[in-house]
Design a protein around this motif. Sequence first.
Motif, short mmCIF file in Angstrom:
data_model
loop_
_atom_site.label_atom_id
_atom_site.label_comp_id
_atom_site.label_asym_id
_atom_site.label_seq_id
_atom_site.Cartn_x
_atom_site.Cartn_y
_atom_site.Cartn_z
N SER A 126 0.85 -1.19 0.00
CA SER A 126 0.00 0.00 0.00
C SER A 126 0.88 1.23 0.00
O SER A 126 2.01 1.21 0.49
N ARG A 127 0.32 2.32 -0.54
CA ARG A 127 1.06 3.58 -0.53
C ARG A 127 0.98 4.26 0.84
O ARG A 127 1.80 5.11 1.17
N THR A 128 -0.03 3.92 1.62
CA THR A 128 -0.21 4.51 2.93
C THR A 128 -0.33 3.42 3.99
O THR A 128 -0.65 2.26 3.68
N ARG A 129 -0.14 3.80 5.23
CA ARG A 129 -0.23 2.84 6.33
C ARG A 129 -1.68 2.55 6.66
O ARG A 129 -2.54 3.44 6.64
N SER A 130 -1.93 1.29 6.99
CA SER A 130 -3.27 0.87 7.42
C SER A 130 -3.10 -0.36 8.31
O SER A 130 -1.99 -0.86 8.51
N ARG B 274 16.89 5.30 2.32
CA ARG B 274 18.07 5.63 3.11
C ARG B 274 17.88 6.94 3.89
O ARG B 274 17.53 7.97 3.30
N PRO B 275 18.11 6.94 5.21
CA PRO B 275 17.97 8.17 5.99
C PRO B 275 19.09 9.16 5.67
O PRO B 275 20.19 8.78 5.26
N GLY C 45 8.27 8.40 11.17
CA GLY C 45 7.75 9.76 11.11
C GLY C 45 8.66 10.76 10.43
O GLY C 45 8.46 11.97 10.59
N ARG C 46 9.63 10.31 9.66
CA ARG C 46 10.55 11.24 8.99
C ARG C 46 10.31 11.29 7.48
O ARG C 46 11.12 11.85 6.75
N GLY C 47 9.24 10.71 7.03
CA GLY C 47 8.92 10.74 5.61
C GLY C 47 9.81 9.85 4.77
O GLY C 47 10.00 10.12 3.57
N LEU C 48 10.34 8.76 5.33
CA LEU C 48 11.23 7.87 4.61
C LEU C 48 10.52 6.67 4.00
O LEU C 48 11.15 5.85 3.34
N GLU C 49 9.22 6.57 4.19
CA GLU C 49 8.49 5.39 3.76
C GLU C 49 8.27 5.40 2.24
O GLU C 49 7.72 6.35 1.69
#
Length: 546
Positions: A147-151, A161-162, A208-212
Amino acid sequence: MAPTPASNATRWAALCVFGAAAAWPASAAARTDHSGRNWPFELAGAQYAPVDFAEIAGWHDDDHLQALKTFRVSCGPIAGPRNPPPDSKALGGSLREPCLAARDAAISDPAKARHFFEKHFLPLRVSKLGDEQGFVTGYFEPVLEGSRTRSDAYPVPVYRRPSNLFVRGRSQASLGMPNGGEVFRKIGRRKLVPYYDRGQIEDGAIAGRGLEIAWLKNQTDLLFTQIQGSARIHFEDGGSVRINYDSHNGFGYTPVGRALIDRGIIPREQMSMQRIRQWMEENPDGANELRRTNRSYVFFREVQLPPEAEAVGAQGVSLTAGRSIAVDKALHVYGTPFFIEGELPIETEISKTPFRRLMVAQDTGSAIVGPARADIYFGAGAWAGQVSGRIKQAARFVMLVPKALDPVEAGRSLPLPMARPSELIAKLYPQGEPAPDTAKPADPAVATTTPAPAVAPAPAPSATAVTPPTGKETTPAKEPDKAATFIGPPAPAAIVAPAAVAALVATKAVPLPEPRPEIKANLKTEAKPPRRERRARPHRHRFFWQ
Protein backbone atom coordinates in the motif's frame (compact mmCIF):
# COMPACT_ATOMS: atom_id res chain seq x y z
CA MET A 1 41.07 -26.27 -32.33
CA ALA A 2 40.80 -26.25 -28.55
CA PRO A 3 44.08 -26.06 -26.62
CA THR A 4 45.35 -29.13 -24.82
CA PRO A 5 45.91 -29.33 -21.05
CA ALA A 6 49.65 -29.48 -21.62
CA SER A 7 49.56 -26.30 -23.69
CA ASN A 8 47.55 -24.53 -20.98
CA ALA A 9 50.06 -25.57 -18.32
CA THR A 10 52.89 -24.33 -20.52
CA ARG A 11 51.16 -21.00 -21.01
CA TRP A 12 50.79 -20.34 -17.30
CA ALA A 13 54.29 -21.61 -16.47
CA ALA A 14 55.73 -19.09 -18.95
CA LEU A 15 54.95 -16.37 -16.42
CA CYS A 16 58.22 -17.19 -14.66
CA VAL A 17 60.24 -15.60 -17.47
CA PHE A 18 57.67 -13.24 -18.94
CA GLY A 19 55.91 -11.75 -15.91
CA ALA A 20 57.79 -8.46 -15.89
CA ALA A 21 57.17 -7.74 -19.56
CA ALA A 22 53.47 -8.67 -19.42
CA ALA A 23 52.71 -5.80 -17.02
CA TRP A 24 50.51 -7.56 -14.48
CA PRO A 25 48.28 -5.46 -12.20
CA ALA A 26 50.06 -3.96 -9.19
CA SER A 27 48.12 -6.10 -6.75
CA ALA A 28 48.56 -9.34 -8.70
CA ALA A 29 51.01 -11.38 -6.68
CA ALA A 30 52.63 -14.48 -8.14
CA ARG A 31 51.44 -17.73 -6.61
CA THR A 32 53.50 -20.91 -6.81
CA ASP A 33 51.91 -24.31 -6.30
CA HIS A 34 53.53 -27.59 -5.32
CA SER A 35 54.65 -28.23 -8.91
CA GLY A 36 56.60 -24.97 -9.07
CA ARG A 37 54.34 -23.25 -11.60
CA ASN A 38 53.52 -19.58 -11.14
CA TRP A 39 50.00 -18.21 -11.59
CA PRO A 40 49.35 -14.68 -12.84
CA PHE A 41 47.27 -13.55 -9.86
CA GLU A 42 46.23 -14.60 -6.39
CA LEU A 43 42.75 -14.95 -4.88
CA ALA A 44 42.77 -14.95 -1.11
CA GLY A 45 42.07 -18.41 0.31
CA ALA A 46 41.71 -20.02 -3.12
CA GLN A 47 43.29 -22.83 -5.08
CA TYR A 48 43.08 -23.01 -8.87
CA ALA A 49 44.50 -24.86 -11.84
CA PRO A 50 44.13 -24.51 -15.64
CA VAL A 51 41.91 -27.00 -17.43
CA ASP A 52 40.92 -27.65 -21.02
CA PHE A 53 37.46 -26.71 -22.28
CA ALA A 54 36.96 -30.33 -23.30
CA GLU A 55 37.40 -31.37 -19.64
CA ILE A 56 34.48 -29.22 -18.44
CA ALA A 57 31.38 -31.39 -18.10
CA GLY A 58 28.52 -30.00 -20.18
CA TRP A 59 30.55 -27.25 -21.85
CA HIS A 60 29.53 -28.20 -25.40
CA ASP A 61 25.87 -28.74 -24.43
CA ASP A 62 25.19 -25.28 -23.01
CA ASP A 63 23.53 -22.42 -24.90
CA HIS A 64 26.50 -20.08 -25.15
CA LEU A 65 24.50 -17.53 -27.13
CA GLN A 66 22.41 -16.74 -24.05
CA ALA A 67 25.59 -16.48 -22.01
CA LEU A 68 27.10 -14.11 -24.59
CA LYS A 69 24.01 -11.88 -24.45
CA THR A 70 24.35 -11.67 -20.66
CA PHE A 71 28.07 -10.97 -20.99
CA ARG A 72 27.36 -8.12 -23.40
CA VAL A 73 25.06 -6.53 -20.82
CA SER A 74 27.95 -6.48 -18.34
CA CYS A 75 30.26 -5.06 -21.01
CA GLY A 76 28.34 -1.77 -21.06
CA PRO A 77 29.97 -0.30 -17.93
CA ILE A 78 33.26 -2.16 -18.61
CA ALA A 79 33.96 -1.04 -22.19
CA GLY A 80 32.01 2.23 -22.09
CA PRO A 81 34.39 4.58 -20.20
CA ARG A 82 37.47 5.67 -22.15
CA ASN A 83 39.65 5.92 -19.05
CA PRO A 84 38.18 3.47 -16.53
CA PRO A 85 39.45 3.74 -12.95
CA PRO A 86 42.10 1.16 -11.99
CA ASP A 87 40.88 -1.99 -10.29
CA SER A 88 43.06 -3.51 -7.59
CA LYS A 89 41.59 -7.00 -7.94
CA ALA A 90 43.30 -9.92 -9.62
CA LEU A 91 41.58 -9.57 -13.02
CA GLY A 92 41.87 -5.80 -12.96
CA GLY A 93 40.80 -4.25 -16.26
CA SER A 94 41.54 -7.37 -18.33
CA LEU A 95 37.85 -7.82 -19.26
CA ARG A 96 37.87 -4.67 -21.36
CA GLU A 97 39.51 -6.35 -24.37
CA PRO A 98 37.03 -9.27 -24.66
CA CYS A 99 34.17 -6.83 -24.05
CA LEU A 100 35.24 -4.72 -27.00
CA ALA A 101 35.47 -7.86 -29.11
CA ALA A 102 31.98 -8.98 -28.00
CA ARG A 103 30.52 -5.59 -28.84
CA ASP A 104 31.92 -5.64 -32.38
CA ALA A 105 31.30 -9.32 -33.16
CA ALA A 106 28.22 -10.33 -35.16
CA ILE A 107 27.28 -13.62 -33.50
CA SER A 108 23.84 -15.16 -33.83
CA ASP A 109 24.22 -18.89 -33.11
CA PRO A 110 25.42 -20.86 -30.06
CA ALA A 111 28.37 -22.50 -31.85
CA LYS A 112 29.94 -19.16 -32.75
CA ALA A 113 29.26 -17.89 -29.25
CA ARG A 114 31.09 -20.89 -27.81
CA HIS A 115 34.00 -20.22 -30.15
CA PHE A 116 34.08 -16.60 -28.94
CA PHE A 117 34.57 -17.65 -25.30
CA GLU A 118 37.18 -20.26 -26.26
CA LYS A 119 39.06 -17.67 -28.31
CA HIS A 120 39.18 -14.90 -25.70
CA PHE A 121 39.28 -16.81 -22.40
CA LEU A 122 41.24 -19.53 -20.66
CA PRO A 123 39.39 -21.83 -18.20
CA LEU A 124 40.66 -21.97 -14.63
CA ARG A 125 39.10 -24.31 -12.09
CA VAL A 126 38.80 -22.48 -8.78
CA SER A 127 37.72 -23.51 -5.30
CA LYS A 128 38.27 -22.73 -1.66
CA LEU A 129 41.68 -23.70 -0.33
CA GLY A 130 41.57 -27.35 0.72
CA ASP A 131 38.19 -28.03 -0.93
CA GLU A 132 37.50 -29.27 -4.45
CA GLN A 133 33.98 -27.82 -4.70
CA GLY A 134 32.24 -24.54 -4.11
CA PHE A 135 28.76 -23.71 -2.88
CA VAL A 136 25.70 -22.20 -4.56
CA THR A 137 22.40 -20.79 -3.35
CA GLY A 138 19.55 -19.06 -5.18
CA TYR A 139 17.73 -15.75 -5.01
CA PHE A 140 14.87 -14.04 -6.80
CA GLU A 141 12.80 -10.86 -6.97
CA PRO A 142 9.73 -11.10 -4.73
CA VAL A 143 6.35 -9.88 -5.97
CA LEU A 144 4.43 -8.51 -2.98
CA GLU A 145 1.17 -6.82 -2.16
CA GLY A 146 1.48 -3.42 -0.53
CA SER A 147 0.00 0.00 0.00
CA ARG A 148 1.06 3.58 -0.53
CA THR A 149 -0.21 4.51 2.93
CA ARG A 150 -0.23 2.84 6.33
CA SER A 151 -3.27 0.87 7.42
CA ASP A 152 -4.14 -2.03 9.70
CA ALA A 153 -3.65 -4.40 6.78
CA TYR A 154 -0.29 -2.86 5.82
CA PRO A 155 1.53 -1.70 8.99
CA VAL A 156 5.20 -2.40 8.05
CA PRO A 157 7.15 0.42 6.34
CA VAL A 158 9.76 0.01 3.60
CA TYR A 159 12.36 2.70 4.31
CA ARG A 160 14.61 4.61 1.95
CA ARG A 161 18.07 5.63 3.11
CA PRO A 162 17.97 8.17 5.99
CA SER A 163 19.79 11.48 5.58
CA ASN A 164 21.80 10.98 8.79
CA LEU A 165 23.33 7.70 7.57
CA PHE A 166 27.03 8.25 6.92
CA VAL A 167 29.62 6.06 5.17
CA ARG A 168 33.23 7.23 5.01
CA GLY A 169 34.28 8.08 1.48
CA ARG A 170 30.69 8.34 0.20
CA SER A 171 28.41 11.33 -0.09
CA GLN A 172 24.69 11.35 0.48
CA ALA A 173 24.19 11.59 -3.28
CA SER A 174 26.02 8.30 -3.92
CA LEU A 175 23.95 5.46 -5.34
CA GLY A 176 24.46 1.90 -4.22
CA MET A 177 26.30 2.17 -0.93
CA PRO A 178 28.58 -0.80 -0.09
CA ASN A 179 26.94 -3.79 1.53
CA GLY A 180 29.71 -4.14 4.09
CA GLY A 181 31.85 -1.99 6.34
CA GLU A 182 31.16 0.59 8.99
CA VAL A 183 28.09 2.82 8.85
CA PHE A 184 27.55 5.73 11.21
CA ARG A 185 24.84 8.05 12.38
CA LYS A 186 25.67 11.73 12.48
CA ILE A 187 24.85 13.67 15.60
CA GLY A 188 25.33 17.36 15.00
CA ARG A 189 28.13 18.19 12.59
CA ARG A 190 31.00 15.99 13.81
CA LYS A 191 29.95 13.26 16.23
CA LEU A 192 29.58 9.78 14.72
CA VAL A 193 28.00 6.78 16.44
CA PRO A 194 26.96 3.34 15.09
CA TYR A 195 23.66 3.39 13.27
CA TYR A 196 20.46 1.90 14.70
CA ASP A 197 20.16 -1.89 14.52
CA ARG A 198 17.10 -3.86 13.36
CA GLY A 199 15.40 -3.93 16.75
CA GLN A 200 15.69 -0.18 17.23
CA ILE A 201 14.38 0.55 13.72
CA GLU A 202 11.45 -1.84 14.14
CA ASP A 203 10.65 -0.06 17.41
CA GLY A 204 10.34 3.27 15.56
CA ALA A 205 13.79 4.88 15.76
CA ILE A 206 13.40 6.53 12.33
CA ALA A 207 9.59 6.59 12.05
CA GLY A 208 7.75 9.76 11.11
CA ARG A 209 10.55 11.24 8.99
CA GLY A 210 8.92 10.74 5.61
CA LEU A 211 11.23 7.87 4.61
CA GLU A 212 8.49 5.39 3.76
CA ILE A 213 8.43 4.14 0.15
CA ALA A 214 5.56 1.68 0.69
CA TRP A 215 3.87 -0.40 3.39
CA LEU A 216 3.80 -4.21 3.57
CA LYS A 217 1.63 -6.75 5.39
CA ASN A 218 4.19 -8.12 7.86
CA GLN A 219 7.83 -8.05 8.94
CA THR A 220 8.48 -11.45 7.32
CA ASP A 221 7.76 -9.99 3.89
CA LEU A 222 10.17 -7.15 4.61
CA LEU A 223 12.87 -9.51 5.95
CA PHE A 224 12.88 -11.66 2.81
CA THR A 225 12.78 -8.58 0.61
CA GLN A 226 15.90 -7.34 2.38
CA ILE A 227 17.57 -10.72 1.92
CA GLN A 228 16.78 -10.76 -1.81
CA GLY A 229 17.75 -7.11 -2.32
CA SER A 230 14.86 -6.14 -4.59
CA ALA A 231 11.10 -6.50 -4.98
CA ARG A 232 8.04 -5.57 -7.01
CA ILE A 233 5.25 -4.12 -4.88
CA HIS A 234 1.75 -4.03 -6.37
CA PHE A 235 -0.76 -1.60 -4.85
CA GLU A 236 -4.51 -2.00 -4.46
CA ASP A 237 -5.18 0.85 -6.89
CA GLY A 238 -3.41 -1.01 -9.70
CA GLY A 239 -0.11 0.83 -9.49
CA SER A 240 3.24 -0.66 -8.57
CA VAL A 241 6.77 0.28 -7.56
CA ARG A 242 10.14 -1.42 -8.08
CA ILE A 243 12.67 -1.17 -5.26
CA ASN A 244 16.36 -2.07 -5.13
CA TYR A 245 19.04 -2.25 -2.47
CA ASP A 246 20.50 1.13 -1.61
CA SER A 247 22.37 0.87 1.71
CA HIS A 248 22.51 -0.95 5.03
CA ASN A 249 22.97 -0.02 8.67
CA GLY A 250 26.51 -1.38 9.15
CA PHE A 251 25.78 -4.59 11.07
CA GLY A 252 26.84 -7.96 9.70
CA TYR A 253 24.20 -10.27 8.28
CA THR A 254 23.20 -13.20 10.52
CA PRO A 255 21.26 -15.96 8.71
CA VAL A 256 18.02 -16.72 10.54
CA GLY A 257 18.04 -20.23 9.06
CA ARG A 258 21.30 -21.00 10.82
CA ALA A 259 19.78 -19.98 14.15
CA LEU A 260 16.85 -22.35 13.57
CA ILE A 261 19.27 -25.18 12.78
CA ASP A 262 21.46 -24.46 15.82
CA ARG A 263 18.40 -24.44 18.08
CA GLY A 264 17.21 -27.75 16.66
CA ILE A 265 13.94 -26.28 15.39
CA ILE A 266 14.41 -27.21 11.72
CA PRO A 267 16.80 -29.99 10.57
CA ARG A 268 19.55 -28.92 8.22
CA GLU A 269 18.36 -31.20 5.41
CA GLN A 270 14.85 -29.66 5.58
CA MET A 271 15.98 -26.05 5.68
CA SER A 272 14.53 -23.79 3.00
CA MET A 273 13.05 -20.33 2.70
CA GLN A 274 9.56 -21.83 2.67
CA ARG A 275 10.20 -23.66 5.97
CA ILE A 276 11.49 -20.46 7.59
CA ARG A 277 8.43 -18.51 6.48
CA GLN A 278 6.10 -21.27 7.66
CA TRP A 279 7.70 -21.38 11.12
CA MET A 280 7.54 -17.57 11.47
CA GLU A 281 3.85 -17.49 10.54
CA GLU A 282 3.11 -20.22 13.10
CA ASN A 283 5.25 -18.61 15.85
CA PRO A 284 4.87 -14.81 15.65
CA ASP A 285 6.46 -14.14 19.06
CA GLY A 286 9.40 -16.39 18.32
CA ALA A 287 9.69 -14.80 14.88
CA ASN A 288 10.14 -11.34 16.43
CA GLU A 289 12.96 -12.57 18.64
CA LEU A 290 14.58 -14.61 15.84
CA ARG A 291 14.41 -11.75 13.38
CA ARG A 292 16.21 -9.39 15.76
CA THR A 293 19.17 -11.75 16.05
CA ASN A 294 19.97 -10.46 12.56
CA ARG A 295 20.84 -6.86 13.45
CA SER A 296 21.46 -5.97 9.81
CA TYR A 297 18.86 -3.75 8.16
CA VAL A 298 18.58 -2.79 4.47
CA PHE A 299 17.30 0.48 3.00
CA PHE A 300 15.89 0.69 -0.53
CA ARG A 301 15.47 3.13 -3.39
CA GLU A 302 12.89 3.30 -6.13
CA VAL A 303 13.97 2.27 -9.63
CA GLN A 304 12.20 3.06 -12.87
CA LEU A 305 12.04 -0.21 -14.79
CA PRO A 306 9.55 -1.52 -17.33
CA PRO A 307 7.40 -4.44 -16.14
CA GLU A 308 9.23 -6.96 -18.35
CA ALA A 309 12.71 -5.94 -17.11
CA GLU A 310 14.49 -7.95 -14.47
CA ALA A 311 15.93 -6.55 -11.26
CA VAL A 312 19.11 -4.47 -11.31
CA GLY A 313 22.21 -6.00 -9.76
CA ALA A 314 25.11 -4.37 -7.95
CA GLN A 315 26.94 -3.83 -11.25
CA GLY A 316 24.14 -1.48 -12.24
CA VAL A 317 22.77 -3.62 -15.08
CA SER A 318 19.59 -5.67 -15.39
CA LEU A 319 20.02 -9.29 -14.33
CA THR A 320 19.24 -12.27 -16.53
CA ALA A 321 17.25 -15.11 -15.00
CA GLY A 322 19.30 -18.28 -14.98
CA ARG A 323 22.47 -16.55 -16.21
CA SER A 324 23.34 -13.92 -13.60
CA ILE A 325 25.09 -14.73 -10.33
CA ALA A 326 26.09 -12.80 -7.26
CA VAL A 327 29.73 -13.25 -6.19
CA ASP A 328 32.13 -11.98 -3.56
CA LYS A 329 32.88 -8.44 -4.70
CA ALA A 330 36.01 -8.33 -2.54
CA LEU A 331 37.59 -11.05 -4.71
CA HIS A 332 35.95 -11.02 -8.12
CA VAL A 333 35.24 -8.50 -10.87
CA TYR A 334 31.78 -7.88 -12.30
CA GLY A 335 31.45 -9.30 -15.79
CA THR A 336 33.63 -12.37 -15.15
CA PRO A 337 32.16 -15.53 -16.71
CA PHE A 338 31.85 -18.61 -14.48
CA PHE A 339 30.86 -22.08 -15.62
CA ILE A 340 29.02 -23.89 -12.80
CA GLU A 341 28.61 -27.68 -12.64
CA GLY A 342 26.25 -29.19 -10.09
CA GLU A 343 23.17 -31.26 -9.25
CA LEU A 344 20.44 -28.88 -8.09
CA PRO A 345 16.84 -29.50 -6.83
CA ILE A 346 15.21 -27.40 -9.55
CA GLU A 347 12.29 -29.62 -10.58
CA THR A 348 11.38 -30.79 -7.05
CA GLU A 349 12.79 -30.53 -3.55
CA ILE A 350 14.49 -33.92 -3.82
CA SER A 351 15.44 -33.89 -7.50
CA LYS A 352 19.02 -33.73 -8.72
CA THR A 353 18.71 -31.79 -11.92
CA PRO A 354 22.01 -31.54 -13.85
CA PHE A 355 23.06 -27.91 -13.89
CA ARG A 356 25.82 -27.13 -16.44
CA ARG A 357 25.70 -23.48 -17.33
CA LEU A 358 27.89 -20.51 -18.17
CA MET A 359 27.01 -17.62 -15.84
CA VAL A 360 28.15 -14.00 -15.52
CA ALA A 361 28.98 -12.21 -12.26
CA GLN A 362 26.69 -9.16 -12.05
CA ASP A 363 25.66 -8.89 -8.41
CA THR A 364 26.90 -9.36 -4.86
CA GLY A 365 25.60 -9.92 -1.33
CA SER A 366 26.86 -9.68 2.21
CA ALA A 367 26.41 -13.44 2.69
CA ILE A 368 28.27 -14.31 -0.53
CA VAL A 369 31.85 -14.81 0.67
CA GLY A 370 34.63 -16.88 -0.87
CA PRO A 371 36.29 -17.60 -4.22
CA ALA A 372 33.85 -20.37 -5.24
CA ARG A 373 30.61 -19.02 -3.81
CA ALA A 374 27.68 -17.87 -5.95
CA ASP A 375 24.03 -16.90 -5.61
CA ILE A 376 22.08 -17.83 -8.75
CA TYR A 377 19.37 -15.41 -9.86
CA PHE A 378 16.22 -17.29 -10.95
CA GLY A 379 13.97 -14.36 -11.88
CA ALA A 380 10.82 -12.92 -10.32
CA GLY A 381 7.59 -14.44 -9.02
CA ALA A 382 6.37 -17.42 -7.04
CA TRP A 383 8.06 -20.16 -9.09
CA ALA A 384 11.45 -18.44 -8.89
CA GLY A 385 10.95 -18.06 -5.15
CA GLN A 386 10.21 -21.76 -4.69
CA VAL A 387 13.25 -22.88 -6.68
CA SER A 388 15.72 -20.40 -5.23
CA GLY A 389 14.50 -21.10 -1.70
CA ARG A 390 15.70 -24.72 -1.81
CA ILE A 391 19.07 -24.20 -3.56
CA LYS A 392 21.95 -24.85 -1.15
CA GLN A 393 24.20 -27.36 -2.89
CA ALA A 394 27.85 -27.94 -3.60
CA ALA A 395 29.03 -27.21 -7.13
CA ARG A 396 32.23 -26.95 -9.15
CA PHE A 397 33.42 -23.60 -10.48
CA VAL A 398 35.42 -22.81 -13.61
CA MET A 399 36.40 -19.16 -13.94
CA LEU A 400 37.11 -17.88 -17.46
CA VAL A 401 40.25 -15.74 -17.35
CA PRO A 402 40.87 -13.30 -20.23
CA LYS A 403 43.82 -14.20 -22.41
CA ALA A 404 45.23 -10.73 -21.76
CA LEU A 405 46.60 -12.25 -18.55
CA ASP A 406 48.25 -15.12 -20.42
CA PRO A 407 51.99 -14.35 -20.81
CA VAL A 408 52.28 -16.26 -24.08
CA GLU A 409 49.32 -14.48 -25.67
CA ALA A 410 50.50 -11.10 -24.38
CA GLY A 411 53.96 -11.77 -25.83
CA ARG A 412 52.60 -12.10 -29.34
CA SER A 413 51.74 -8.41 -29.45
CA LEU A 414 54.59 -7.15 -27.25
CA PRO A 415 56.94 -4.85 -29.28
CA LEU A 416 60.56 -5.90 -29.60
CA PRO A 417 63.23 -3.77 -27.90
CA MET A 418 65.29 -1.27 -29.91
CA ALA A 419 68.42 -2.48 -31.70
CA ARG A 420 71.55 -2.48 -29.56
CA PRO A 421 73.91 0.42 -30.43
CA SER A 422 76.91 -1.88 -30.79
CA GLU A 423 79.26 0.70 -32.35
CA LEU A 424 78.71 3.22 -29.57
CA ILE A 425 79.18 0.58 -26.87
CA ALA A 426 82.41 -0.63 -28.52
CA LYS A 427 83.76 2.93 -28.58
CA LEU A 428 82.92 3.68 -24.95
CA TYR A 429 84.05 0.30 -23.63
CA PRO A 430 87.01 -0.91 -25.75
CA GLN A 431 87.91 -4.55 -25.46
CA GLY A 432 91.65 -5.38 -25.44
CA GLU A 433 93.73 -8.49 -25.27
CA PRO A 434 93.93 -10.18 -21.87
CA ALA A 435 96.83 -9.00 -19.76
CA PRO A 436 99.55 -11.61 -19.15
CA ASP A 437 99.39 -13.30 -15.81
CA THR A 438 102.77 -12.69 -14.19
CA ALA A 439 101.86 -13.91 -10.74
CA LYS A 440 102.84 -17.60 -10.76
CA PRO A 441 102.51 -19.64 -7.58
CA ALA A 442 105.60 -21.52 -6.48
CA ASP A 443 103.76 -24.76 -5.96
CA PRO A 444 101.59 -25.98 -8.88
CA ALA A 445 99.41 -27.90 -6.49
CA VAL A 446 98.59 -24.73 -4.65
CA ALA A 447 97.79 -22.90 -7.89
CA THR A 448 94.87 -25.14 -8.59
CA THR A 449 93.15 -24.40 -5.31
CA THR A 450 94.35 -20.99 -4.14
CA PRO A 451 93.45 -17.84 -6.11
CA ALA A 452 96.38 -15.57 -6.98
CA PRO A 453 96.14 -11.79 -7.31
CA ALA A 454 96.14 -10.29 -10.79
CA VAL A 455 98.80 -7.77 -9.68
CA ALA A 456 101.22 -8.84 -7.02
CA PRO A 457 100.67 -6.64 -3.96
CA ALA A 458 103.60 -5.10 -2.18
CA PRO A 459 104.76 -6.93 0.95
CA ALA A 460 103.23 -5.71 4.17
CA PRO A 461 105.53 -3.65 6.42
CA SER A 462 106.87 -5.38 9.49
CA ALA A 463 109.18 -4.36 12.33
CA THR A 464 110.63 -7.82 12.77
CA ALA A 465 112.27 -10.30 10.49
CA VAL A 466 110.17 -12.80 8.60
CA THR A 467 111.31 -16.44 8.66
CA PRO A 468 110.57 -18.23 5.41
CA PRO A 469 110.10 -21.98 5.20
CA THR A 470 113.84 -22.50 4.47
CA GLY A 471 114.70 -21.24 7.94
CA LYS A 472 116.98 -18.41 6.72
CA GLU A 473 116.57 -15.01 8.37
CA THR A 474 115.83 -12.01 6.16
CA THR A 475 115.78 -8.31 6.78
CA PRO A 476 112.54 -6.34 7.09
CA ALA A 477 111.13 -5.22 3.75
CA LYS A 478 111.12 -1.53 2.94
CA GLU A 479 107.71 0.08 3.28
CA PRO A 480 106.38 0.96 -0.20
CA ASP A 481 105.32 4.43 -1.27
CA LYS A 482 101.60 4.41 -0.51
CA ALA A 483 100.96 7.52 -2.57
CA ALA A 484 102.61 6.07 -5.66
CA THR A 485 101.23 2.53 -5.59
CA PHE A 486 97.67 1.43 -6.14
CA ILE A 487 96.90 -1.81 -4.31
CA GLY A 488 93.68 -3.36 -5.60
CA PRO A 489 91.73 -6.33 -4.23
CA PRO A 490 93.04 -9.77 -5.17
CA ALA A 491 91.39 -11.42 -8.18
CA PRO A 492 91.12 -15.17 -8.91
CA ALA A 493 93.86 -16.57 -11.11
CA ALA A 494 91.32 -17.91 -13.59
CA ILE A 495 89.92 -14.41 -14.23
CA VAL A 496 92.23 -12.17 -16.28
CA ALA A 497 91.56 -8.42 -16.16
CA PRO A 498 91.15 -6.59 -19.51
CA ALA A 499 93.94 -4.39 -20.75
CA ALA A 500 92.08 -1.25 -19.75
CA VAL A 501 91.78 -2.45 -16.16
CA ALA A 502 95.43 -3.54 -16.08
CA ALA A 503 96.50 -0.13 -17.30
CA LEU A 504 94.41 1.53 -14.59
CA VAL A 505 96.06 -0.61 -11.91
CA ALA A 506 99.54 0.33 -13.16
CA THR A 507 98.90 4.07 -13.04
CA LYS A 508 99.45 6.23 -10.01
CA ALA A 509 96.47 7.08 -7.89
CA VAL A 510 95.29 10.66 -7.86
CA PRO A 511 96.70 12.33 -4.71
CA LEU A 512 94.27 13.56 -2.13
CA PRO A 513 93.95 17.33 -1.58
CA GLU A 514 95.76 19.03 1.25
CA PRO A 515 93.97 18.87 4.58
CA ARG A 516 91.87 21.85 5.44
CA PRO A 517 93.73 24.17 7.85
CA GLU A 518 92.34 24.19 11.34
CA ILE A 519 90.69 27.49 12.17
CA LYS A 520 90.48 28.40 15.79
CA ALA A 521 88.18 31.29 16.39
CA ASN A 522 87.55 33.03 19.65
CA LEU A 523 83.81 33.12 19.82
CA LYS A 524 83.86 35.67 22.62
CA THR A 525 86.20 38.26 21.12
CA GLU A 526 85.75 37.78 17.36
CA ALA A 527 83.53 40.38 15.81
CA LYS A 528 80.18 39.17 14.61
CA PRO A 529 78.42 40.48 11.54
CA PRO A 530 75.93 43.22 12.32
CA ARG A 531 72.38 42.08 12.86
CA ARG A 532 69.88 42.99 10.22
CA GLU A 533 67.50 45.61 11.44
CA ARG A 534 64.01 44.24 11.96
CA ARG A 535 61.22 46.22 10.40
CA ALA A 536 57.73 46.40 11.67
CA ARG A 537 55.42 44.21 9.56
CA PRO A 538 51.73 44.89 10.00
CA HIS A 539 49.38 41.92 10.38
CA ARG A 540 45.81 43.06 10.23
CA HIS A 541 45.71 45.65 13.06
CA ARG A 542 48.51 44.32 15.22
CA PHE A 543 52.29 43.88 15.07
CA PHE A 544 54.07 40.60 15.64
CA TRP A 545 55.82 41.75 18.78
CA GLN A 546 52.69 43.05 20.46
